[in-house]
Design a protein around this motif. Structure first.
Motif, short mmCIF file in Angstrom:
data_model
loop_
_atom_site.label_atom_id
_atom_site.label_comp_id
_atom_site.label_asym_id
_atom_site.label_seq_id
_atom_site.Cartn_x
_atom_site.Cartn_y
_atom_site.Cartn_z
N ASP A 25 -2.59 -3.44 -4.37
CA ASP A 25 -2.21 -2.38 -3.63
C ASP A 25 -2.14 -2.96 -2.20
O ASP A 25 -3.01 -3.05 -1.74
CB ASP A 25 -3.23 -0.99 -3.62
N ALA A 79 -7.52 -6.23 -5.25
CA ALA A 79 -6.43 -7.10 -5.83
C ALA A 79 -7.19 -8.00 -7.01
O ALA A 79 -8.25 -8.44 -6.76
CB ALA A 79 -5.87 -8.19 -4.83
N LYS A 124 7.56 -7.87 -6.69
CA LYS A 124 7.16 -6.65 -7.43
C LYS A 124 7.64 -6.62 -8.62
O LYS A 124 9.04 -6.63 -8.91
CB LYS A 124 7.44 -5.15 -6.79
N GLU A 150 -2.04 -8.78 -9.07
CA GLU A 150 -1.97 -7.18 -8.94
C GLU A 150 -2.74 -6.71 -7.59
O GLU A 150 -3.91 -7.03 -7.32
CB GLU A 150 -3.00 -6.51 -10.16
N ARG A 171 0.04 -14.54 -11.06
CA ARG A 171 0.13 -13.17 -11.23
C ARG A 171 -0.86 -12.47 -10.19
O ARG A 171 -1.69 -13.00 -9.85
CB ARG A 171 -0.08 -12.81 -12.51
#
Length: 148
Positions: free
Chosen positions: A13, A20, A146, A11, A9
């Protein structure tokens, strides 16, 4: 060799990857070096001990800029031993795949000493030296889709 069963996974921007979070796990039994006898030995208690430690894991704790690239530090667990590891991290970009999904890509490399994680097996060679080196290079090629 490579592991064929990987999940993870990310995460992030894309405008500021320093926030991140990367985490992933690898099924030790999925090791593939194109030599079944060697793969079986790597799964054994001499190396990864897949029966007692079926997964390798990593979870980032920090991503920071470093010149043109980034450094990603996190906790790696191999054979039940957790140690901090720092990767050179490269943002490879974003784009849409042929099905319209948004994707993001990264590559990362690090070197570890296998003995730090309890991987100490070795064999002396008749000509001198040992069969297995201590330094291991880890290469990651990461791609994520995404999710809403």
């Amino acid at each position: 060799g490579r592991f064929t069963q990987v999940e993870g996974r990310i995460e992030v921007d894309p405008e500021d990857i320093t926030g991140a979070v990367f985490e992933g796990s690898v099924a030790v039994a999925s090791i593939n070096t194109a030599d079944s006898a060697r793969d079986d030995h790597l799964r054994s208690a001499d190396f990864f001990d897949a029966e007692n430690h079926p997964t390798l894991t990593f979870k980032s704790t920090k991503v920071e800029r470093d010149g043109d690239g980034c450094k990603m530090t996190g906790d790696m667990t191999i054979r039940g031993v957790t140690k901090p590891v720092t990767f050179d991290l490269e943002f490879e970009g974003t784009g849409k795949d042929p099905w319209g999904n948004e994707r993001i890509g990264f590559s990362a490399t690090a070197k570890i000493n296998r003995k730090d994680f309890g991987l100490t097996w070795n064999a002396a060679l008749e000509t001198g030296g040992v069969l297995v080196g201590e330094q291991v290079k880890i290469e990651l090629h990461l791609e994520a889709t995404k999710q809403s």
